[in-house]
Design a protein around this motif. Sequence first.
Motif, short mmCIF file in Angstrom:
data_model
loop_
_atom_site.label_atom_id
_atom_site.label_comp_id
_atom_site.label_asym_id
_atom_site.label_seq_id
_atom_site.Cartn_x
_atom_site.Cartn_y
_atom_site.Cartn_z
N ASP A 1 41.74 47.31 28.02
CA ASP A 1 40.41 47.70 28.50
C ASP A 1 39.86 46.78 29.59
OD1 ASP A 1 40.33 49.90 26.80
OD2 ASP A 1 39.46 48.72 25.16
N ARG A 2 40.72 46.01 30.24
CA ARG A 2 40.30 45.14 31.34
C ARG A 2 40.97 45.61 32.62
NH1 ARG A 2 40.12 42.16 26.82
NH2 ARG A 2 38.68 40.41 26.71
N GLU A 3 40.17 45.77 33.67
CA GLU A 3 40.75 46.12 34.96
C GLU A 3 41.20 44.84 35.65
OE1 GLU A 3 39.97 48.46 39.14
OE2 GLU A 3 38.37 48.40 37.65
N ILE A 4 42.44 44.82 36.06
CA ILE A 4 43.04 43.66 36.72
C ILE A 4 43.51 44.09 38.09
CG2 ILE A 4 44.85 41.91 36.61
CD1 ILE A 4 44.93 42.50 33.54
N VAL A 5 43.11 43.34 39.10
CA VAL A 5 43.61 43.56 40.45
C VAL A 5 44.80 42.63 40.64
CG1 VAL A 5 43.09 43.42 42.91
CG2 VAL A 5 41.34 44.24 41.31
N VAL A 6 45.94 43.21 40.96
CA VAL A 6 47.18 42.46 41.13
C VAL A 6 47.55 42.48 42.61
CG1 VAL A 6 49.61 42.29 40.49
CG2 VAL A 6 47.93 43.15 38.83
N SER A 7 47.67 41.30 43.21
CA SER A 7 48.15 41.18 44.58
C SER A 7 49.51 40.50 44.53
CB SER A 7 47.19 40.33 45.43
OG SER A 7 45.92 40.93 45.48
N HIS A 8 50.41 40.95 45.39
CA HIS A 8 51.74 40.33 45.37
C HIS A 8 52.32 40.30 46.77
CE1 HIS A 8 53.74 44.30 45.67
NE2 HIS A 8 52.71 44.71 44.92
N GLN A 9 53.13 39.28 47.00
CA GLN A 9 53.79 39.10 48.28
C GLN A 9 55.21 38.62 48.02
OE1 GLN A 9 52.76 35.67 50.70
NE2 GLN A 9 52.66 37.00 52.49
N ALA A 10 56.17 39.31 48.62
CA ALA A 10 57.58 38.90 48.50
C ALA A 10 57.85 37.74 49.45
CB ALA A 10 58.48 40.08 48.83
N ASN A 11 58.74 36.87 49.07
CA ASN A 11 59.17 35.74 49.91
C ASN A 11 57.98 34.97 50.47
OD1 ASN A 11 61.09 34.02 50.96
ND2 ASN A 11 61.40 35.23 52.80
N TRP A 12 57.09 34.58 49.60
CA TRP A 12 55.87 33.86 49.96
C TRP A 12 56.22 32.61 50.76
CZ3 TRP A 12 53.87 29.08 48.25
CH2 TRP A 12 52.53 28.86 48.56
N LEU A 13 55.68 32.49 51.96
CA LEU A 13 55.92 31.36 52.87
C LEU A 13 57.40 31.03 53.02
CD1 LEU A 13 52.99 28.94 51.92
CD2 LEU A 13 53.11 30.55 53.83
N ASN A 14 58.23 32.07 53.02
CA ASN A 14 59.69 31.90 53.13
C ASN A 14 60.26 30.99 52.06
OD1 ASN A 14 60.03 33.57 55.42
ND2 ASN A 14 59.19 31.95 56.69
N SER A 15 59.63 31.02 50.88
CA SER A 15 60.03 30.14 49.79
C SER A 15 61.11 30.74 48.89
CB SER A 15 58.82 29.81 48.91
OG SER A 15 58.35 30.98 48.27
#
Length: 94
Positions: free
Chosen positions: A14-28
Motif C-alpha cells: 500500500d505504499r507508492e514507490i518511485v523507482v529510478s534506475h540507470q545502467a552503468n552508472w558513471l561507467n562503473s
Amino acid sequence: MAGEYKTFAMIWSDREIVVSHQANWLNSGHWHIELRCDDRLPVTETGYRSIFVPAAGFADEAEIITFVTALLDDTAQSKAWQTYVEDCKQLKLF
C-alpha cells in the motif's frame, strides 16, 4: 542505455514507490537504483534509498521490479519492521 535515468512507480504494501534506475552508472559497471517514497520503508526510515548492483544483475525493468520487491519483502520480515507496522496500527497517547 547508460547515462539516462528511467523512472517508474510501483506499489508495495500500500505504499507508492518511485523507482529510478540507470545502467552503468558513471561507467562503473553497476546499476544505480533509487527508491523514493513518502512513507517509511523496511529498507529506509526516510523513504529514500540508493542501491548499487553489478551490471549483470538485470536485463530489463521487470527484473528491477522483481529485485526491489524481493528486497522489500525480505527486509520486511525483520522484527524492527514488524514492530513498526504494529505500532502504526495502534493509537498513541504519548
